[in-house]
Design a protein around this motif. Structure first.
Motif, PDB file in Angstrom:
ATOM      1  N   GLN A  35       8.706  31.428  -1.169  1.00  0.00           N
ATOM      2  CA  GLN A  35       9.079  30.837  -2.461  1.00  0.00           C
ATOM      3  C   GLN A  35       8.733  29.348  -2.514  1.00  0.00           C
ATOM      4  O   GLN A  35       8.926  28.702  -3.541  1.00  0.00           O
ATOM      5  N   PHE A  36       8.248  28.810  -1.408  1.00  0.00           N
ATOM      6  CA  PHE A  36       7.724  27.440  -1.359  1.00  0.00           C
ATOM      7  C   PHE A  36       6.277  27.531  -1.845  1.00  0.00           C
ATOM      8  O   PHE A  36       5.407  28.051  -1.148  1.00  0.00           O
ATOM      9  N   ILE A  37       5.983  27.007  -3.042  1.00  0.00           N
ATOM     10  CA  ILE A  37       4.695  27.300  -3.660  1.00  0.00           C
ATOM     11  C   ILE A  37       3.711  26.140  -3.677  1.00  0.00           C
ATOM     12  O   ILE A  37       2.506  26.369  -3.855  1.00  0.00           O
ATOM     13  N   ALA A  38       4.180  24.891  -3.500  1.00  0.00           N
ATOM     14  CA  ALA A  38       3.235  23.764  -3.538  1.00  0.00           C
ATOM     15  C   ALA A  38       3.903  22.476  -3.081  1.00  0.00           C
ATOM     16  O   ALA A  38       5.123  22.311  -3.185  1.00  0.00           O
ATOM     17  N   THR A  39       3.060  21.550  -2.587  1.00  0.00           N
ATOM     18  CA  THR A  39       3.529  20.203  -2.263  1.00  0.00           C
ATOM     19  C   THR A  39       2.452  19.202  -2.674  1.00  0.00           C
ATOM     20  O   THR A  39       1.252  19.491  -2.554  1.00  0.00           O
ATOM     21  N   SER A  40       2.856  18.061  -3.163  1.00  0.00           N
ATOM     22  CA  SER A  40       1.920  16.973  -3.462  1.00  0.00           C
ATOM     23  C   SER A  40       1.701  16.188  -2.173  1.00  0.00           C
ATOM     24  O   SER A  40       2.579  15.459  -1.719  1.00  0.00           O
ATOM     25  N   ALA A  41       0.528  16.358  -1.581  1.00  0.00           N
ATOM     26  CA  ALA A  41       0.282  15.813  -0.245  1.00  0.00           C
ATOM     27  C   ALA A  41      -0.085  14.341  -0.282  1.00  0.00           C
ATOM     28  O   ALA A  41      -0.877  13.889  -1.108  1.00  0.00           O
ATOM     29  N   GLN A  42       0.498  13.603   0.662  1.00  0.00           N
ATOM     30  CA  GLN A  42       0.149  12.213   0.900  1.00  0.00           C
ATOM     31  C   GLN A  42      -0.792  12.137   2.105  1.00  0.00           C
ATOM     32  O   GLN A  42      -0.998  13.119   2.804  1.00  0.00           O
ATOM     33  N   TYR A  43      -1.323  10.937   2.357  1.00  0.00           N
ATOM     34  CA  TYR A  43      -2.244  10.716   3.463  1.00  0.00           C
ATOM     35  C   TYR A  43      -1.753   9.526   4.282  1.00  0.00           C
ATOM     36  O   TYR A  43      -2.220   8.402   4.122  1.00  0.00           O
ATOM     37  N   PRO A  44      -0.763   9.769   5.172  1.00  0.00           N
ATOM     38  CA  PRO A  44      -0.119   8.667   5.889  1.00  0.00           C
ATOM     39  C   PRO A  44      -1.042   7.873   6.794  1.00  0.00           C
ATOM     40  O   PRO A  44      -0.891   6.648   6.914  1.00  0.00           O
ATOM     41  N   ALA A  45      -2.000   8.534   7.448  1.00  0.00           N
ATOM     42  CA  ALA A  45      -2.920   7.810   8.331  1.00  0.00           C
ATOM     43  C   ALA A  45      -3.783   6.840   7.521  1.00  0.00           C
ATOM     44  O   ALA A  45      -3.950   5.669   7.900  1.00  0.00           O
ATOM     45  N   VAL A  58      -2.866  11.181  -4.244  1.00  0.00           N
ATOM     46  CA  VAL A  58      -2.192  12.362  -3.695  1.00  0.00           C
ATOM     47  C   VAL A  58      -2.951  13.605  -4.153  1.00  0.00           C
ATOM     48  O   VAL A  58      -3.713  13.554  -5.119  1.00  0.00           O
ATOM     49  N   GLU A  59      -2.720  14.713  -3.444  1.00  0.00           N
ATOM     50  CA  GLU A  59      -3.426  15.964  -3.748  1.00  0.00           C
ATOM     51  C   GLU A  59      -2.427  17.111  -3.783  1.00  0.00           C
ATOM     52  O   GLU A  59      -1.640  17.285  -2.833  1.00  0.00           O
ATOM     53  N   LEU A  60      -2.406  17.876  -4.868  1.00  0.00           N
ATOM     54  CA  LEU A  60      -1.519  19.034  -4.935  1.00  0.00           C
ATOM     55  C   LEU A  60      -2.072  20.146  -4.049  1.00  0.00           C
ATOM     56  O   LEU A  60      -3.202  20.597  -4.220  1.00  0.00           O
ATOM     57  N   ILE A  61      -1.241  20.586  -3.098  1.00  0.00           N
ATOM     58  CA  ILE A  61      -1.635  21.655  -2.182  1.00  0.00           C
ATOM     59  C   ILE A  61      -0.830  22.902  -2.521  1.00  0.00           C
ATOM     60  O   ILE A  61       0.388  22.944  -2.323  1.00  0.00           O
ATOM     61  N   ASP A  62      -1.518  23.904  -3.046  1.00  0.00           N
ATOM     62  CA  ASP A  62      -0.875  25.185  -3.334  1.00  0.00           C
ATOM     63  C   ASP A  62      -1.325  26.200  -2.278  1.00  0.00           C
ATOM     64  O   ASP A  62      -1.955  25.842  -1.277  1.00  0.00           O
ATOM     65  N   ILE A 110      10.871  11.196  -8.881  1.00  0.00           N
ATOM     66  CA  ILE A 110      11.814  11.802  -9.824  1.00  0.00           C
ATOM     67  C   ILE A 110      11.378  11.542 -11.259  1.00  0.00           C
ATOM     68  O   ILE A 110      11.418  12.448 -12.122  1.00  0.00           O
ATOM     69  N   GLU A 111      10.924  10.319 -11.528  1.00  0.00           N
ATOM     70  CA  GLU A 111      10.464   9.985 -12.881  1.00  0.00           C
ATOM     71  C   GLU A 111       9.270  10.851 -13.268  1.00  0.00           C
ATOM     72  O   GLU A 111       9.205  11.397 -14.383  1.00  0.00           O
ATOM     73  N   GLY A 112       8.313  10.979 -12.361  1.00  0.00           N
ATOM     74  CA  GLY A 112       7.143  11.802 -12.651  1.00  0.00           C
ATOM     75  C   GLY A 112       7.509  13.249 -12.874  1.00  0.00           C
ATOM     76  O   GLY A 112       6.975  13.911 -13.778  1.00  0.00           O
ATOM     77  N   CYS A 113       8.425  13.758 -12.058  1.00  0.00           N
ATOM     78  CA  CYS A 113       8.885  15.142 -12.216  1.00  0.00           C
ATOM     79  C   CYS A 113       9.553  15.344 -13.567  1.00  0.00           C
ATOM     80  O   CYS A 113       9.238  16.305 -14.289  1.00  0.00           O
ATOM     81  N   VAL A 132       0.862  -1.184   0.000  1.00  0.00           N
ATOM     82  CA  VAL A 132       0.000   0.000   0.000  1.00  0.00           C
ATOM     83  C   VAL A 132       0.896   1.230   0.000  1.00  0.00           C
ATOM     84  O   VAL A 132       1.768   1.377   0.867  1.00  0.00           O
ATOM     85  N   GLY A 133       0.713   2.096  -0.970  1.00  0.00           N
ATOM     86  CA  GLY A 133       1.546   3.294  -1.054  1.00  0.00           C
ATOM     87  C   GLY A 133       0.893   4.357  -1.907  1.00  0.00           C
ATOM     88  O   GLY A 133      -0.059   4.095  -2.651  1.00  0.00           O
ATOM     89  N   SER A 134       1.397   5.559  -1.779  1.00  0.00           N
ATOM     90  CA  SER A 134       0.887   6.678  -2.564  1.00  0.00           C
ATOM     91  C   SER A 134       1.215   6.502  -4.047  1.00  0.00           C
ATOM     92  O   SER A 134       2.125   5.753  -4.420  1.00  0.00           O
ATOM     93  N   LYS A 135       0.481   7.234  -4.860  1.00  0.00           N
ATOM     94  CA  LYS A 135       0.777   7.285  -6.287  1.00  0.00           C
ATOM     95  C   LYS A 135       1.936   8.263  -6.467  1.00  0.00           C
ATOM     96  O   LYS A 135       1.748   9.441  -6.777  1.00  0.00           O
ATOM     97  N   ASN A 136       3.135   7.740  -6.256  1.00  0.00           N
ATOM     98  CA  ASN A 136       4.316   8.603  -6.182  1.00  0.00           C
ATOM     99  C   ASN A 136       4.715   9.209  -7.527  1.00  0.00           C
ATOM    100  O   ASN A 136       5.237  10.323  -7.561  1.00  0.00           O
TER     101      ASN A 136
END
Length: 312
Positions: free
Chosen positions: A261-271, A299-303, A173-176, A133-137
């Motif tokens: 200058q930190f503009i976004a993170t792709s959020a995971q849901y660890p719980a 995952v959800e992009l959080i801006d 890294i591949e997705g990026c 079980v893991g995030s869509k990295n």
């Protein structure tokens, strides 16, 4: 309405599926001994994994199971030893968060030989695991870097802050890279290993900025590393936009700042991830034949617009 409320029905699909597999397996008999669950973490010096640990302990308590947790501190040799110790304590289920996807295979083999049900959590593990079980990295890396490229207007120099050699990091890294490749004006000028650690990532970022004075953007594979990178960016005085992966509370707080200058993170849901992992492990332990081999978590992009209403 909070962003978590909007995302919940989609994330809970995986949870419902996992619980359904447990029900198809049947209920444990009344005289069965109390389940003993072991979880080996790659680290616990990170709120992401602490959130996961707390969710596991709560879920285990609800079914009357005992929990043993260990911290590998990013040392795969220690992790193998930790797992062997848990096997000696007669665990029934092993939830394994690998410090090294390949190096941890010895532990997986030991668990199989002992008849322990093993589910990899967050990062896939080599060897005969019963589930993952893991995030869509890949999506996490893609979403973050596509957003970065758009914010740069499709042009500029970008560097990548890499991490430890586990599958999720490679996929990010591949997705990026795939996202950035869609913009002809974006050039990836550097990639270095920040080890997902704040202090080391800061030093590495300082070196990358010095070597690439025209740098416009940076992608970090995790939020803890990105927070170190942000210190280096701010100290440089350069206009460098930063994106990352995780949804860590400190990162989300930085993203909310108007001048950050930190503009976004792709959020995971660890719980959610560990609850689904436990559900899958129970299904496998109780003999469900239809339980899936893998369950991906969205995952959800959080801006900046979404940050105020987001939390793990």
């Amino acid at each position: 309405m909070k962003i978590n409320d909007i995302a919940a029905p989609f994330r809970k699909t995986a949870i419902v599926a996992a619980c359904a597999t447990v029900l198809t397996a049947g209920t444990a008999t009344a005289d069965e001994h109390n389940l003993k669950i072991g979880m080996s973490f790659q680290e616990l010096n990170n709120e992401y994994f602490v959130t996961m640990q707390e969710a596991l302990e709560s879920a285990a308590e609800s079914i009357g199971a005992e929990v043993i947790t260990t911290d590998a501190r990013h040392d795969v040799s220690k992790q193998v030893s930790d797992v062997e110790d848990m096997i000696q304590q007669d665990i029934d289920i092993l939830l394994l968060n690998p410090a090294d996807s390949v190096g941890v295979e010895t532990a997986v083999l030991a668990a199989e030989e002992a008849g322990v049900t093993t589910v990899a959590i967050d990062a896939q593990a080599e060897g005969p695991v019963d589930g993952f079980v893991g995030s869509k990295n890949y999506d996490a890396g893609y979403k973050a870097c596509d957003y970065l490229a758009q914010e740069l207007g499709g042009e500029g120099q970008v560097a990548l802050l890499d991490g430890i050699p586990v599958v999720p990091i490679l996929e990010r890294i591949e997705g990026c890279n795939d996202a950035l490749a869609e913009y002809d004006g974006i050039e990836v000028v550097d990639k270095q290993n920040g080890r997902q650690e704040r202090t080391h990532a800061m030093s590495v970022t300082e070196n990358m900025i010095q070597a690439n004075p025209e740098l416009d953007g940076l992608f970090s594979v995790n939020d803890i590393g990105s927070l170190g990178a942000l210190i280096a960016i701010n100290s440089s005085g350069n206009d460098i936009k930063l994106v990352s992966v995780d949804g860590h509370p400190e990162a989300v707080a930085e993203i909310q700042k108007d001048d950050s200058q930190f503009i976004a993170t792709s959020a995971q849901y660890p719980a959610d991830m560990v609850r689904v992992g436990l559900g899958l492990a129970l299904a496998k332990h109780w003999g469900a034949e239809t339980a899936p081999a893998e369950i991906p978590i969205d995952v959800e992009l959080i801006d900046r617009d979404k940050a105020a209403d987001f939390s793990w």
